[in-house]
Design a protein around this motif. Sequence first.
Motif, mmCIF file in Angstrom:
data_model
loop_
_atom_site.group_PDB
_atom_site.id
_atom_site.type_symbol
_atom_site.label_atom_id
_atom_site.label_comp_id
_atom_site.label_asym_id
_atom_site.label_seq_id
_atom_site.Cartn_x
_atom_site.Cartn_y
_atom_site.Cartn_z
ATOM 1 N N ALA A 275 11.419 7.428 0.757
ATOM 2 C CA ALA A 275 10.761 6.750 1.881
ATOM 3 C C ALA A 275 10.661 7.675 3.089
ATOM 4 N N LYS A 276 11.718 8.470 3.296
ATOM 5 C CA LYS A 276 11.732 9.409 4.425
ATOM 6 C C LYS A 276 10.612 10.437 4.267
ATOM 7 N N ALA A 277 10.476 10.954 3.027
ATOM 8 C CA ALA A 277 9.438 11.955 2.761
ATOM 9 C C ALA A 277 8.058 11.335 2.989
ATOM 10 N N GLN A 278 7.924 10.056 2.556
ATOM 11 C CA GLN A 278 6.638 9.372 2.726
ATOM 12 C C GLN A 278 6.326 9.168 4.209
ATOM 13 N N GLN A 279 7.396 8.835 4.980
ATOM 14 C CA GLN A 279 7.193 8.630 6.431
ATOM 15 C C GLN A 279 6.719 9.904 7.097
ATOM 16 N N GLN A 280 7.293 11.055 6.644
ATOM 17 C CA GLN A 280 6.872 12.325 7.240
ATOM 18 C C GLN A 280 5.399 12.592 6.929
ATOM 19 N N ASP A 281 4.999 12.197 5.727
ATOM 20 C CA ASP A 281 3.596 12.314 5.318
ATOM 21 C C ASP A 281 2.707 11.471 6.223
ATOM 22 N N LEU A 282 3.150 10.204 6.403
ATOM 23 C CA LEU A 282 2.378 9.255 7.215
ATOM 24 C C LEU A 282 2.292 9.726 8.656
ATOM 25 N N ALA A 283 3.384 10.366 9.120
ATOM 26 C CA ALA A 283 3.418 10.801 10.517
ATOM 27 C C ALA A 283 2.333 11.830 10.814
ATOM 28 N N SER A 284 1.876 12.520 9.762
ATOM 29 C CA SER A 284 0.846 13.536 9.998
ATOM 30 C C SER A 284 -0.566 12.934 9.957
ATOM 31 N N GLN A 285 -0.645 11.652 9.575
ATOM 32 C CA GLN A 285 -1.971 11.021 9.513
ATOM 33 C C GLN A 285 -2.371 10.436 10.874
ATOM 34 N N THR A 286 -3.682 10.334 11.079
ATOM 35 C CA THR A 286 -4.181 9.779 12.341
ATOM 36 C C THR A 286 -4.581 8.324 12.135
ATOM 37 N N MET A 287 -4.125 7.450 13.048
ATOM 38 C CA MET A 287 -4.470 6.022 12.947
ATOM 39 C C MET A 287 -5.652 5.709 13.854
ATOM 40 N N THR A 288 -6.508 4.792 13.395
ATOM 41 C CA THR A 288 -7.574 4.294 14.278
ATOM 42 C C THR A 288 -6.978 3.145 15.095
ATOM 43 N N LEU A 289 -7.681 2.714 16.142
ATOM 44 C CA LEU A 289 -7.163 1.616 16.968
ATOM 45 C C LEU A 289 -6.934 0.337 16.140
ATOM 46 N N PRO A 290 -7.912 -0.108 15.294
ATOM 47 C CA PRO A 290 -7.655 -1.328 14.515
ATOM 48 C C PRO A 290 -6.457 -1.196 13.562
ATOM 49 N N GLN A 291 -6.300 0.010 12.952
ATOM 50 C CA GLN A 291 -5.149 0.210 12.053
ATOM 51 C C GLN A 291 -3.839 0.104 12.829
ATOM 52 N N ALA A 292 -3.808 0.769 13.984
ATOM 53 C CA ALA A 292 -2.592 0.751 14.800
ATOM 54 C C ALA A 292 -2.292 -0.666 15.296
#
Length: 399
Positions: A275-292
Amino acid sequence: MPAIFSNVHRECNVGKNAINHGAWMVWLASSSVSANDITFNMTRGATAISQQVYDLHMTIFYICCAIGLIVFGAMLWSIVHHRKSRGAKAAQFHESTRIELLWTAIPVLILVAMAAPATSTLLKMEDTSKADLTVLITGSQWKWHYKYLEHPVEFYSLLATSKKQISGDEPKSGTYLLEVDQPLVLPVGKKIRFLMTSDDVIHSWWVPAFAVKKDANPGYINESWTRIDKAGTYRGQCAELCGKDHGFMPIVVVAKPAGEFDGWIAKTAADQAAAKAQQQDLASQTMTLPQAMELGEKVFLGHCAACHQPAGTGLPGIFPALKGSKVATLPEHRAQHLDIVLHGKSGTAMQPFGKQLTAQELAAVVTYERNAWDNKTGDVIQAAEVQSLLNPVEPNKDK
Ligand SMILES: [Cu+2]
């Protein structure tokens, strides 16, 4: 009517003109058989120590009952038999050395007889040495954090009772307010040492079945231990009034056989690492306003709405409103807003969420607070920014 009361009631009617000491003593002796069945008595629990604590409690209780009966029996008997209407005359004697010695020596002997088993039990309860497993328990308004010090496993344990049950819109379950999303899992037959501390105010970790009840103080570590005899689910609560949701931070412990526990801890460690590794992956992605906004709303309702309220209005005089507030709307307060959510605000109930939520969840919740309820700043915070605030690059110390 509980058995104990019906017994008392029955015994009170035995002999209206005289106190039947014999009957009382019989009741006292026979009640020891049923004392454990009385729901408002202490539990025998599930450990050798909890059994000892129960026995000690019953021993002291019976000694107190016997003293009460003798003292009040003698008083009542004297009042009845030496009453003025019978023409009784007070005896006139002073300074009887024998009586004074007796009424000093007897209580001292009783106290010593009570102190000896109490001290022995207390010493055993305090002996946290030679533990097989250590769990760091951190109280936090209003949840518990568990960290297994010998394993890379840690998690928060939050109340799992639905809001609808609490508001009375759904029938209450048998474990109402005593259920959590992630229970503390412990092995049976092993000595488990608990270290208790707190992130904010004083809490108290209390599981009656283990006879463990220890304050969790901020800036201080208390110790306790248990060795569970039987596999099963044990429930407890925070036992120190710790604020608005004090009644909503239950404790659930699942005791598993040692082999099963080893399997559970290995799997949980692997899952948490993934899960930690996945979170680091997600942290590098950009969120749009509706997603956020979508993720942020979930996080806000789960972690922030208890104080700031679902509509962001807060509770006047207690918890500040976010709707229309300077911190959540003005561009110059954007950094302060992030700082408060990540690191808390000292001197207030606002706790640090930096280690409770992922970088993506933190970014989403701050975005949500800055855009919901007509705040509409248009700001979108990204996980990468939160990550850099949580783990700032340390300046090279050699330079
Ligand atoms: Cu508490």
